[in-house]
Design an enzyme around this catalytic site. Sequence first.
Site, PDB file in Angstrom:
ATOM      1  N   HIS A   1      -5.960  -6.008   3.336  1.00 39.36           N
ATOM      2  CA  HIS A   1      -5.040  -4.844   3.572  1.00 39.36           C
ATOM      3  C   HIS A   1      -4.543  -4.730   4.905  1.00 39.36           C
ATOM      4  CE1 HIS A   1      -5.594  -2.559  -0.542  1.00 39.36           C
ATOM      5  NE2 HIS A   1      -6.590  -3.526  -0.425  1.00 39.36           N
TER       6      HIS A   1
ATOM      7  N   CYS B   1      -3.092  -2.689   6.410  1.00 40.89           N
ATOM      8  CA  CYS B   1      -3.474  -1.255   6.962  1.00 40.89           C
ATOM      9  C   CYS B   1      -4.725  -1.089   7.595  1.00 40.89           C
ATOM     10  CB  CYS B   1      -2.910  -0.172   6.024  1.00 40.89           C
ATOM     11  SG  CYS B   1      -4.274  -0.159   4.630  1.00 40.89           S
TER      12      CYS B   1
ATOM     13  N   GLN C   1      -5.120  -0.353  -4.702  1.00 46.55           N
ATOM     14  CA  GLN C   1      -5.915  -1.626  -5.388  1.00 46.55           C
ATOM     15  C   GLN C   1      -6.751  -1.063  -6.405  1.00 46.55           C
ATOM     16  OE1 GLN C   1      -7.725  -4.698  -2.849  1.00 46.55           O
ATOM     17  NE2 GLN C   1      -9.191  -5.198  -4.351  1.00 46.55           N
TER      18      GLN C   1
ATOM     19  N   CYS D   1       0.831  -1.352   0.027  1.00 44.59           N
ATOM     20  CA  CYS D   1      -0.048  -0.053  -0.031  1.00 44.59           C
ATOM     21  C   CYS D   1       0.898   1.222  -0.052  1.00 44.59           C
ATOM     22  CB  CYS D   1      -0.838  -0.125   1.191  1.00 44.59           C
ATOM     23  SG  CYS D   1      -1.853   1.645   1.433  1.00 44.59           S
ATOM     24  N   GLU D   2       0.676   2.064  -1.054  1.00 44.98           N
ATOM     25  CA  GLU D   2       1.470   3.193  -0.822  1.00 44.98           C
ATOM     26  C   GLU D   2       1.295   4.356   0.009  1.00 44.98           C
ATOM     27  OE1 GLU D   2      -0.577   6.414  -4.228  1.00 44.98           O
ATOM     28  OE2 GLU D   2       0.304   4.721  -4.802  1.00 44.98           O
ATOM     29  N   HIS D   3       0.216   4.371   0.829  1.00 40.40           N
ATOM     30  CA  HIS D   3       0.010   5.046   1.799  1.00 40.40           C
ATOM     31  C   HIS D   3       0.698   4.769   3.244  1.00 40.40           C
ATOM     32  CE1 HIS D   3      -4.229   5.563  -0.355  1.00 40.40           C
ATOM     33  NE2 HIS D   3      -3.281   6.461  -0.787  1.00 40.40           N
ATOM     34  N   HIS D   4       0.920   3.677   3.497  1.00 41.20           N
ATOM     35  CA  HIS D   4       1.570   3.220   4.750  1.00 41.20           C
ATOM     36  C   HIS D   4       2.720   2.079   4.375  1.00 41.20           C
ATOM     37  CE1 HIS D   4      -2.596   3.922   5.948  1.00 41.20           C
ATOM     38  NE2 HIS D   4      -1.997   4.912   7.156  1.00 41.20           N
TER      39      HIS D   4
END
Length: 219
Positions: A180, A182, A152, A111-114
Amino acid sequence: MEMNGVVSEYRKKCVESKHNSLCKEETEPNETVDETKVSHIEKAYSTILAELGEDINREGLLRTPLRAAKAMQFFTKGYKETPQDILNDAIFDENHEEMVIVKDIDLFSLCEHHLVPFFGKAHIAYLPNKKVVGLSKIARIVEIYSRRLQVQERLTKQIASAIVEALDPTGVAVVIKAVHMCMVMRGVQKNNASTVTSVMLGAFNDDPITRKEFLNLAL
């Protein structure tokens, strides 16, 4: 400068160690390593560990920055690959127009956020337009785009678009179901939650019967 010294000291220990097998750099058999980038990432991980309050000189962490750097390069190796690299010699003229489905393709991404993993399965179908592709190449397309920092929704679209560009089929359908971390390890911490995304193009979007056939066969 202090952190750079720690990394240099670690490398020196590896060279001088009587137990060289303990200090071998871990590399996958077919993995190409950019040593300069690995060195930069390694230093960054050393900084992160130190800022978390860890003793980066203790035995269990001596090789962790290097391992993590090499692992991150592997997790994101899709940036160095394109569908054209793998598909050029695997597309064949074939008088076949019926649905082709490859289901239960395992995928792992970050995941590019976390920067934590999400993983699951992809189900892919296309309607050939006088051209077919080697079945393993469909799984390879999933691998190329999942081995990048992702969300995703975008991953699903990229896989579908790559197949359209390569084959010009009558239709393409992609469904991904993933968990996920996260949402599991942090945040709302919902262990049983999963995310489903889909992209339906061409006949799969326009024809409800074709779409239903795919969903019945794939899910």
